[in-house]
Design a protein around this motif. Sequence first.
Motif, PDB file in Angstrom:
ATOM      1  N   ILE A   1      -7.680  41.571   6.405  1.00 28.56           N
ATOM      2  CA  ILE A   1      -6.853  40.694   5.566  1.00 28.56           C
ATOM      3  C   ILE A   1      -6.864  39.275   6.118  1.00 28.56           C
ATOM      4  N   GLU A   2      -6.760  39.146   7.429  1.00 29.15           N
ATOM      5  CA  GLU A   2      -6.776  37.819   8.052  1.00 29.15           C
ATOM      6  C   GLU A   2      -8.098  37.109   7.786  1.00 29.15           C
ATOM      7  N   LEU A   3      -9.187  37.862   7.814  1.00 30.38           N
ATOM      8  CA  LEU A   3     -10.499  37.278   7.559  1.00 30.38           C
ATOM      9  C   LEU A   3     -10.648  36.874   6.097  1.00 30.38           C
ATOM     10  N   GLY A   4     -10.015  37.612   5.198  1.00 32.85           N
ATOM     11  CA  GLY A   4     -10.102  37.313   3.768  1.00 32.85           C
ATOM     12  C   GLY A   4     -10.894  38.338   2.977  1.00 32.85           C
ATOM     13  N   ILE A   5     -11.139  39.495   3.582  1.00 34.89           N
ATOM     14  CA  ILE A   5     -11.931  40.547   2.953  1.00 34.89           C
ATOM     15  C   ILE A   5     -11.141  41.225   1.834  1.00 34.89           C
ATOM     16  N   ASN A   6     -11.833  41.518   0.728  1.00 36.48           N
ATOM     17  CA  ASN A   6     -11.180  42.293  -0.341  1.00 36.48           C
ATOM     18  C   ASN A   6     -12.064  43.408  -0.889  1.00 36.48           C
ATOM     19  N   GLY A   7     -13.044  43.830  -0.079  1.00 35.52           N
ATOM     20  CA  GLY A   7     -13.867  44.984  -0.427  1.00 35.52           C
ATOM     21  C   GLY A   7     -14.457  45.601   0.829  1.00 35.52           C
ATOM     22  N   ILE A   8     -14.390  46.916   0.949  1.00 31.33           N
ATOM     23  CA  ILE A   8     -14.992  47.614   2.091  1.00 31.33           C
ATOM     24  C   ILE A   8     -16.084  48.539   1.576  1.00 31.33           C
ATOM     25  N   TYR A   9     -17.263  48.420   2.178  1.00 29.39           N
ATOM     26  CA  TYR A   9     -18.346  49.355   1.924  1.00 29.39           C
ATOM     27  C   TYR A   9     -18.479  50.252   3.161  1.00 29.39           C
TER      28      TYR A   9
END
Length: 576
Positions: free
Chosen positions: A184-192
């Motif tokens: 979340i801190e990095l800004g990710i909104n998808g995990i593969y």
Amino acid sequence: MLRSSIYHRPKNNFAYAYDEETLHIRLQAQKGDLQDVTLIHGDPYIWENGEWIYSTSSMKLVGSDDLFDYWQAIIRPPHARLRYGFICNDGKESLTYTERGFFEDVPTHCHYYFAFPFLNKIDVFSPPSWVKDTVWYQIFPERFGNGNPKLNPTNTLSWGETPTQSSFFGGDFEGVINHLDHLIELGINGIYFTPIFKAMTNHKYDTIDYFEIDPHFGDKETFKRLVDECHKRDIKIMLDAVFNHSGYYFEPFQDVIKYGESSKYKDWFHIAKFPLNPGNQLSYRTFSFEPTMPKLNTENKDVQNYLLEVAEYWIREFDIDGWRLDVANEVDHHFWRLFRNRVKAIKPDAYILGEIWHDAMPWLQGDQFDAVMNYRFTNAAIDFFAKKQTTVEQFQNELVHVLQSYPQHVNEVAFNLLGSHDTARILTVCEEDTNRLKLLYLFQLSFTGTPCIYYGDEIGMTGGDDPLCRKCMEWDENKQDLELFHFVQKLISLRQQSPAFSKGEFSFHAINESLVSYRKTLGDEELLIIINPTNRSLKVKFPTSFADSIDLWTNKHVSNDLMLNENEFVIMRKMK
């Protein structure tokens, strides 16, 4: 005029429906040969006084590679059907190019022309819209975080030791849940996620049971909690489907080993002769020549039903958001059409991503995948920024060729990666030069498509090919490159703040032969991004339309006499 280089073919990347009302028409011509191209277009059923009624539209030069120019027109046919051709002008002669060849005079009968018979709504390729706003993060579950040591396999090594190809470190779902704040801190909104299903190896590409979580990662309740926790944070989940082959200990394959030709599963695989021989002379087809990964016969109805139920099960029961399809190019097209129909029936906005390392147009016509892993982008970007093996011109030529190989809406959801579990760590490829990696990230995160970051790359992890690219995630902040982390974090935030930065129409804009410069345009916002990848300072004169623009990176005004130092860049923004 070099007629032999002028090329068009209806459908695919040369004539396609961008949406329910809009057609994109492209023409290929020898680089520098044509001065202008005019599109002739009209409804085949509109005639007056015995003559076909048509209109003309100027085509735009949208890109050039080392051999060809690419011209494009955007047309909205009022009656959803079109006949069309091209008036090609090289300054010396003007010829009309149609389905029946070249003519000095414009043919007056529509039967001479190319046809887009009808823009049928059901045929319009519509990838999930949310993907355009997604920044992916690839997790190799065995190496991301050990949250529940009780699940550790036998002979689990201490976290952070040097891995071998058979090492286990105890990574699990709890470890992922425990570190979601990092994403979340990095800004990710998808995990593969690479495969999570029951298997013998640490990488899990040798599936034993497609309906069971590997016990080293947790159970279905824990996985459901992981998906729920991610969805609460607006993070999408994509799982890895290994449908080209199974593992050696997959129950149907074990049945074939045990019962041979009398096994009810013998037609689930590609078997040349019995008994099975897992030695040097394999008697059954496999992934590569790996005897522990027998190739599944996806033309068999029982295999189809089994795998399609797998695809549906994990969406229906756990609400996953997408499937990444391993070795997708070696599975028959018919199966992937069945797969798409089943997946989209249960979740219309699910993302279907194929692992294909080469030109993938046969899989991207709206009936199979939404996108492929864009290794053509990857290789071009790495050869230029990381390895410094190509010139600016070669780099730009290659990427224009990639963009023109596919329809625009395919490019908009292409899966753009720099590294993965199959490749050396990107910082290692950059010879541990962080400046090169930063420019790579800038280009990746501003290029057309949906970017993916391999776990740990954002904090400067290094490592060569497998197994060193699969080292344990480094959670000691004293050993993390936090400056690199914040650099990537800021780029991701720009994607959220500036629609043009993330989703704008991309085009190279020549300023200096040593600089990489390109425009991103969306609505009223236009960006000009200039990158200096050299080891010297260069003076930059940019278009007067960008005079006194704001640099999005620094929030400062930029003068027209700009000096860019080595590895520096500007992201100039103007509003129309």
